[in-house]
Design a protein around this motif. Structure first.
Motif, PDB file in Angstrom:
ATOM      1  N   THR A  37       0.852  -1.189   0.000  1.00 16.50           N
ATOM      2  CA  THR A  37       0.000   0.000   0.000  1.00 16.50           C
ATOM      3  C   THR A  37       0.892   1.245   0.000  1.00 16.50           C
ATOM      4  OG1 THR A  37      -0.065   0.141   2.405  1.00 16.50           O
ATOM      5  CG2 THR A  37      -1.766  -1.218   1.335  1.00 16.50           C
ATOM      6  N   TYR A  38       0.282   2.420  -0.272  1.00 19.81           N
ATOM      7  CA  TYR A  38       1.049   3.667  -0.235  1.00 19.81           C
ATOM      8  C   TYR A  38       1.664   3.871   1.144  1.00 19.81           C
ATOM      9  CZ  TYR A  38       0.214   5.917  -4.742  1.00 19.81           C
ATOM     10  OH  TYR A  38       0.248   6.258  -6.053  1.00 19.81           O
ATOM     11  N   ARG A  39       0.928   3.544   2.188  1.00 15.95           N
ATOM     12  CA  ARG A  39       1.434   3.718   3.554  1.00 15.95           C
ATOM     13  C   ARG A  39       2.671   2.851   3.771  1.00 15.95           C
ATOM     14  NH1 ARG A  39      -2.788   3.463   8.183  1.00 15.95           N
ATOM     15  NH2 ARG A  39      -3.087   5.539   7.343  1.00 15.95           N
ATOM     16  N   GLU A  40       2.630   1.585   3.293  1.00 14.95           N
ATOM     17  CA  GLU A  40       3.778   0.686   3.456  1.00 14.95           C
ATOM     18  C   GLU A  40       4.977   1.154   2.634  1.00 14.95           C
ATOM     19  OE1 GLU A  40       1.429  -3.537   4.254  1.00 14.95           O
ATOM     20  OE2 GLU A  40       1.666  -2.802   2.208  1.00 14.95           O
ATOM     21  N   ILE A  41       4.723   1.638   1.440  1.00 12.65           N
ATOM     22  CA  ILE A  41       5.815   2.129   0.586  1.00 12.65           C
ATOM     23  C   ILE A  41       6.451   3.360   1.223  1.00 12.65           C
ATOM     24  CG2 ILE A  41       6.388   3.157  -1.651  1.00 12.65           C
ATOM     25  CD1 ILE A  41       4.210   1.366  -2.895  1.00 12.65           C
ATOM     26  N   ALA A  42       5.625   4.283   1.698  1.00 12.94           N
ATOM     27  CA  ALA A  42       6.149   5.500   2.334  1.00 12.94           C
ATOM     28  C   ALA A  42       6.965   5.136   3.571  1.00 12.94           C
ATOM     29  CB  ALA A  42       4.999   6.432   2.713  1.00 12.94           C
TER      30      ALA A  42
ATOM     31  N   GLY B 291       2.104  11.800   1.782  1.00 15.88           N
ATOM     32  CA  GLY B 291       1.644  12.887   0.910  1.00 15.88           C
ATOM     33  C   GLY B 291       2.606  13.196  -0.222  1.00 15.88           C
ATOM     34  N   SER B 292       3.902  12.963  -0.015  1.00 18.90           N
ATOM     35  CA  SER B 292       4.869  13.261  -1.082  1.00 18.90           C
ATOM     36  C   SER B 292       5.062  12.070  -2.024  1.00 18.90           C
ATOM     37  CB  SER B 292       6.209  13.681  -0.481  1.00 18.90           C
ATOM     38  OG  SER B 292       6.769  12.616   0.241  1.00 18.90           O
TER      39      SER B 292
END
Length: 179
Positions: free
Chosen positions: A135-140, A148-149
């Protein structure tokens, strides 16, 4: 016997037996689960081989019946030994060896292009291409950047990758040509 006389004799034998071979092949074909034309062709080949070696058979009608039955038995034996495939892998476009090789080559080319992107792009794109479907959260979290970036960075990296791949496709290497 001269060559022209042998040809004339062969032609006469073939002409005289044509109707008999056709009738016998048609009669035996259905029992042998073979096309009548295929059975007839096999008998003609046998007859021509015999004409080249031993000459015409003494009792041609009997020879034709025997040859047709022998070829029909051979076809039945062959059919018993052969087992049809339940699924033809080449009919399914997604699983043939050629398709697998092409998919593998495309994946390799994409991974190589990802590795050549600048900055944090290789890490980001590798995480996005991960089979774990992060997910985006895991990647971030993995990259140590804010969620957000991630979107704008992803957009820049994909744009860079797109330009690289477009340039490679538009200008292929000169394989086998002098420069």
């Amino acid at each position: 016997m001269t060559a022209s006389r042998e040809t004339a004799t062969s032609g006469q034998v073939v002409g005289a037996l044509q109707a008999l071979v056709s009738a016998e092949a048609t009669a035996e074909a259905s029992a042998a689960a073979i096309e009548a034309g295929d059975l007839e062709q096999a008998v003609w080949v046998r007859l021509l081989e015999r004409l080249d070696g031993d000459g015409p058979p003494a009792d041609a009608a009997r020879w034709v019946r025997t040859a047709v039955r022998a070829e029909a038995r051979r076809a039945r034996r062959t059919a018993r030994r052969e087992t049809p495939h339940r699924h033809d892998p080449s009919a399914d476009g997604a699983c043939g060896p050629e398709r697998a090789a092409l998919r593998s080559e495309r994946r390799r080319a994409l991974r190589a292009a990802v590795a050549r992107t600048p900055g944090n792009c290789p890490r980001l794109l590798t995480a996005m291409l991960s089979p774990q479907d992060l997910t985006y959260r895991e990647i971030a979290g993995t990259l140590g950047i804010s969620q957000g970036s991630l979107g704008p960075m992803r957009s820049r990296c994909l744009g860079c990758l797109r330009r690289m791949l477009t340039a490679e496709v538009a200008a292929p290497e000169h394989v086998g040509k002098e420069r």
